[in-house]
Motif scaffolding. Structure first.
Motif, PDB file in Angstrom:
ATOM      1  N   HIS A 132       0.836  -1.205   0.000  1.00 27.83           N
ATOM      2  CA  HIS A 132       0.000   0.000   0.000  1.00 27.83           C
ATOM      3  C   HIS A 132       0.868   1.251   0.000  1.00 27.83           C
ATOM      4  CE1 HIS A 132      -3.661  -2.283   0.507  1.00 27.83           C
ATOM      5  NE2 HIS A 132      -3.071  -2.963   1.449  1.00 27.83           N
ATOM      6  N   ASP A 133       1.625   1.411  -1.051  1.00 26.64           N
ATOM      7  CA  ASP A 133       2.531   2.549  -1.131  1.00 26.64           C
ATOM      8  C   ASP A 133       1.778   3.868  -1.152  1.00 26.64           C
ATOM      9  OD1 ASP A 133       5.046   3.809  -1.365  1.00 26.64           O
ATOM     10  OD2 ASP A 133       4.746   4.027  -3.511  1.00 26.64           O
ATOM     11  N   GLU A 134       0.604   3.902  -1.827  1.00 30.56           N
ATOM     12  CA  GLU A 134      -0.106   5.165  -1.968  1.00 30.56           C
ATOM     13  C   GLU A 134      -0.652   5.677  -0.644  1.00 30.56           C
ATOM     14  OE1 GLU A 134      -3.094   1.944  -2.163  1.00 30.56           O
ATOM     15  OE2 GLU A 134      -1.115   2.286  -3.029  1.00 30.56           O
ATOM     16  N   ARG A 164       0.772   5.736   2.229  1.00 28.73           N
ATOM     17  CA  ARG A 164       1.771   6.414   3.051  1.00 28.73           C
ATOM     18  C   ARG A 164       1.908   7.890   2.694  1.00 28.73           C
ATOM     19  NH1 ARG A 164       7.477   4.964   0.110  1.00 28.73           N
ATOM     20  NH2 ARG A 164       8.349   5.951   1.951  1.00 28.73           N
ATOM     21  N   TRP A 165       1.486   8.286   1.476  1.00 29.10           N
ATOM     22  CA  TRP A 165       1.716   9.645   1.002  1.00 29.10           C
ATOM     23  C   TRP A 165       0.630  10.597   1.489  1.00 29.10           C
ATOM     24  CZ3 TRP A 165       6.372  10.069  -0.893  1.00 29.10           C
ATOM     25  CH2 TRP A 165       6.956   8.993  -1.558  1.00 29.10           C
ATOM     26  N   GLN A 220      -1.969  13.619   1.172  1.00 26.31           N
ATOM     27  CA  GLN A 220      -2.759  14.078   0.044  1.00 26.31           C
ATOM     28  C   GLN A 220      -2.852  15.594  -0.024  1.00 26.31           C
ATOM     29  OE1 GLN A 220      -4.151  11.901  -2.326  1.00 26.31           O
ATOM     30  NE2 GLN A 220      -2.818  10.495  -1.213  1.00 26.31           N
ATOM     31  N   LYS A 227      -0.593  10.249   9.268  1.00 29.61           N
ATOM     32  CA  LYS A 227       0.356   9.462   8.475  1.00 29.61           C
ATOM     33  C   LYS A 227       1.666   9.313   9.264  1.00 29.61           C
ATOM     34  CE  LYS A 227      -2.342   9.051   4.864  1.00 29.61           C
ATOM     35  NZ  LYS A 227      -2.213   9.767   3.605  1.00 29.61           N
ATOM     36  N   ASP A 283     -11.508   5.645   2.403  1.00 24.58           N
ATOM     37  CA  ASP A 283     -10.071   5.918   2.303  1.00 24.58           C
ATOM     38  C   ASP A 283      -9.472   6.265   3.653  1.00 24.58           C
ATOM     39  OD1 ASP A 283     -10.150   5.458  -0.404  1.00 24.58           O
ATOM     40  OD2 ASP A 283     -10.386   7.578  -0.940  1.00 24.58           O
ATOM     41  N   SER A 319     -11.002  -2.541  -2.913  1.00 28.57           N
ATOM     42  CA  SER A 319      -9.732  -2.015  -2.423  1.00 28.57           C
ATOM     43  C   SER A 319      -9.557  -2.330  -0.943  1.00 28.57           C
ATOM     44  CB  SER A 319      -9.654  -0.505  -2.653  1.00 28.57           C
ATOM     45  OG  SER A 319     -10.658   0.178  -1.929  1.00 28.57           O
TER      46      SER A 319
END
Length: 424
Positions: free
Chosen positions: A51-53, A55-56, A58, A166, A296, A354
């Motif tokens: 789940h790389d996305e 960690r970022w 938004q 995060k 999300d 997802s």
């Protein structure tokens, strides 16, 4: 006679090498003189591929881990606005807070692991702490006063809260507390932990009673939020029960559990982690699960809480165990459909796939590492009951076949005897 000539470039290389060695030796001495471990680190590599996305950030970045990339620059203006409002509220200039944070630079640096690329200039680091920290404190104070913070479109407050939680967006909590305590005249009415949790919990679709404020010495906001959701269970007792166990066996999906006579119901609890299995409730056996939203935000919270537990071995593995447990239950959309009909999960159906992928991805990566956890008892009892149920079904079927075979043989014998009697 040959002469060993040394160019000026060689001198520069030698000086840089010596300076690098001195810096590494200094860091080594600092680690030995300050043995306390770091509390903020990069996202663990074992979860990046899954789940790389998630960690970022938004909307915006906090702290040095992912700081000030170009796409976050528009939000920086909002931070400066809240810093100005924070200074106006406290009637003190920025130099007052700046000077006091400068005295804590070594402590701030020790909170971040060596893998985090921190600013080399202490002044830049302190500016970062002051701007980001005062933004958070003022944000929490304004929410307590009934003022709503509106992020720029298309973002929402829920997006901001997810960014605040995060792993790579964390500030040392003592920095926030110092700013909060320095900004108040006299004893504060509410603790910073209480104010922070009040703000963070609004995006979790839970009643305020489900978030506790009794968290002592949190490391950062993510640590505060995670620990506020831990269930009040006897961990020592559960650990004693599981110490002699083999690695935990996976349990079956909702569909298969229901086939074995285990009903799955919603449970009202103070924490979403408080899963209960009533082994001796007959009839029926019931697996009770607190409600959970599929969106999300929930994905980000679960993944980042698991990331904290994977980074630090001294942390309990509550969220890791919870995600593994739920990943066993939800293997197919029909499992999600049943949990939705039982009001255990809610959210948009477009997020189901997802969410299942997230659960199963983490469960596959970290499930084998679980030996002792707060759900050990539930894992074991469900696994044993399911196996014993189907074993009893197999025995009954075997016995039924034997009885039917005996009846058939008896019928054949009676027919033969009857035939011989009639023949005579």
């Amino acid at each position: 006679m040959a002469m060993d000539l040394q160019s000026p470039n060689d001198d520069i290389v030698q000086q840089r090498t010596m300076a690098s060695m001195e810096e590494k030796l200094l860091k080594s001495r600092q680690r030995r003189s300050h043995p306390e471990p770091h509390t903020i680190c990069p996202f663990p590599g074992s979860l990046i591929k899954v789940h790389d996305e998630i960690r970022w950030p938004q909307l915006t970045s906090f702290g040095p881990c992912r700081h000030r990339t170009h796409r976050f620059l528009p939000f920086e203006k909002r931070k400066w606005d809240l810093l100005d409002e924070f200074l106006t509220r406290t009637k003190r200039n920025w130099q007052f807070y700046y000077e006091r944070l400068m005295n804590s630079t070594d402590q701030i640096k020790r909170c971040y692991s060596e893998e985090v690329d921190k600013p080399a200039d202490d002044h830049e680091l302190v500016e970062m702490m002051l701007l980001d920290g005062s933004f958070m404190v003022e944000l929490f104070l304004q929410y307590e006063e009934g003022k709503d913070f509106t992020p720029p479109p298309p973002w929402s407050v829920q997006t901001l809260i997810a960014d605040l939680l995060k792993l790579e967006n964390q500030l040392p909590f003592f920095v926030l507390e110092n700013l909060f305590e320095l900004s108040t005249v006299g004893p504060p009415i509410r603790s910073l932990s209480y104010l922070a949790l009040r703000f963070l919990s609004q995006a979790f679709r839970k009643s305020p009673e489900m978030v506790k404020a009794q968290v002592r010495k949190p490391k950062h906001l993510l640590d505060l939020f995670r620990r506020s959701l831990l269930p009040a269970t006897n961990l020592d007792e559960d650990s004693q029960l599981s110490k002699h166990d083999h690695p935990m066996h996976p349990i079956q999906s909702v569909k298969h559990l229901r086939t074995a006579g285990i009903s799955v119901r919603q449970r009202t609890a103070k924490s979403l982690l408080e899963i209960d299995f009533k082994k001796f409730q007959i009839p029926p056996l019931a697996l009770k699960i607190p409600p959970l939203a599929i969106d999300d935000f929930t994905n980000a919270i679960l993944v980042n809480c698991v990331a904290v537990e994977q980074c630090f071995t001294d942390e309990s593995k509550h969220f890791t165990a919870y995600v593994c447990f739920m990943s066993c239950l939800m293997k197919q959309p029909e499992d999600v459909g049943y949990l939705r009909s039982a009001d255990i999960i809610n959210g948009f159906s477009r997020d189901e796939e997802s969410f299942i992928n997230m659960l199963n991805g983490i469960g596959t990566k970290v499930g084998s590492t679980l030996r002792e956890c707060y759900l050990c008892k539930q894992f074991r009892e469900i696994h044993c009951y399911y196996n014993s149920y189907w074993a009893s079904i197999s025995r009954s079927f075997f016995q039924y076949n034997h009885i039917m075979l005996y009846c058939s043989l008896l019928q054949i014998i009676v027919s033969i005897v009857g035939w011989r009697v009639s023949g005579n």
